[in-house]
Design an enzyme around this catalytic site. Structure first.
Site, PDB file in Angstrom:
ATOM      1  N   TYR A  33      -1.404  -0.454  10.166  1.00  0.00           N
ATOM      2  CA  TYR A  33      -1.606  -0.804   8.984  1.00  0.00           C
ATOM      3  C   TYR A  33      -0.529  -0.541   7.914  1.00  0.00           C
ATOM      4  O   TYR A  33       0.400  -1.078   7.384  1.00  0.00           O
ATOM      5  CB  TYR A  33      -2.950  -0.364   8.239  1.00  0.00           C
ATOM      6  CG  TYR A  33      -3.093  -0.975   6.703  1.00  0.00           C
ATOM      7  CD1 TYR A  33      -3.507  -2.251   6.658  1.00  0.00           C
ATOM      8  CD2 TYR A  33      -2.972  -0.111   5.800  1.00  0.00           C
ATOM      9  CE1 TYR A  33      -3.693  -2.675   5.107  1.00  0.00           C
ATOM     10  CE2 TYR A  33      -2.973  -0.750   4.376  1.00  0.00           C
ATOM     11  CZ  TYR A  33      -3.393  -2.125   4.434  1.00  0.00           C
ATOM     12  OH  TYR A  33      -3.671  -2.527   2.716  1.00  0.00           O
ATOM     13  N   SER A  61       0.889  -1.080  -0.014  1.00  0.00           N
ATOM     14  CA  SER A  61      -0.017  -0.033   0.207  1.00  0.00           C
ATOM     15  C   SER A  61       1.015   1.089  -0.067  1.00  0.00           C
ATOM     16  O   SER A  61       2.107   1.171   0.570  1.00  0.00           O
ATOM     17  CB  SER A  61      -0.854   0.156   1.055  1.00  0.00           C
ATOM     18  OG  SER A  61      -1.533   1.279   1.210  1.00  0.00           O
TER      19      SER A  61
END
Length: 229
Positions: free
Chosen positions: A153, A138
């Site tokens: 995350y 990501s």
């Protein structure tokens, strides 16, 4: 033994789109997920479309589940030549106050699970002289982008990126490992307001999973172009 593609978290979202992309090109594709019912339902639907897909129950956050899944593949005579580490979680909270269980699960699923799978499957790839590994990361894991996102995350995706760089140095040159940023995608995690369809993200995963011998290794990509670490 049959050479196949393994996609973790393949029963929904980006993972399902990646499974469909490979299967439509004729690859024997193994769709894996944590929940047996979800895996079975997804496989049944894809098989009705005539796609060469099989299912595998695999919890990437559970080392014993990984060992059991690898044994199942061996028993079934399935050889994995392409690994797509797509499974991931995004718990609520901040890194400072999220629960201990969510913090541990984030690292187990987003970081250690992919590494355990590489350690389990790379020796066979090396022996056969071919392997492709794709880590679905990501932009929140990018230091250039400031390590964004909630909770752990971004931190775990940054760790996934670091492991990609390190493994590219450690693995034989016949195995190529790269990370990718899928973009903001319309999935359960990304939400219905996201700008991209899962199929758009699947294109880069397919490209990285089918790289030629002179393709990139140890890189980070978005839409098949280099992305800032």
């Amino acid at each position: 033994m049959r050479q196949s593609v393994l996609v973790t978290g393949g029963n929904q979202g980006i993972g399902l789109a990646i499974v469909q992309r490979f299967a439509r090109e004729g690859f024997a594709t193994v769709l894996s997920g944590r929940r047996p019912d979800a895996v079975s339902d997804a496989v049944d639907k894809l098989r009705k479309d005539g796609l060469p897909v099989s299912g595998l129950v695999l919890d990437t956050g559970d080392r014993e589940s990984i060992k059991s899944a690898i044994k199942q593949l061996d028993d079934d005579g399935v050889t994995i030549s392409v690994l797509i580490n797509n499974a991931g979680i995004l718990p609520d909270g901040t890194l400072a106050d999220m629960s201990d269980d969510d913090l541990t699960a984030s690292f187990d699923i987003n970081v250690l699970g992919p590494i355990w799978l590489v350690r389990a499957l790379a020796p066979g790839m090396a022996e056969r002289g071919y392997g492709r590994i794709v880590n679905v990361s990501s932009d929140w894991g990018s230091f250039a982008g400031g390590i964004g996102g909630p909770g752990a995350y971004g931190v775990t995706k940054a760790a996934m990126n670091a492991s990609t760089v390190r493994l590219a140095k450690d693995l034989p040159s016949s195995i190529k490992i790269n990370a990718m940023h899928p973009g903001w995608v319309r999935t359960r995690m990304g939400g219905s307001g996201a700008a991209r369809a899962p199929e758009e993200a699947a294109e880069t995963a397919f490209w990285l999973g089918t790289l030629p011998d002179d393709g990139p290794n140890g890189g980070f990509f978005y839409d098949k172009k280099e992305f800032a670490w």
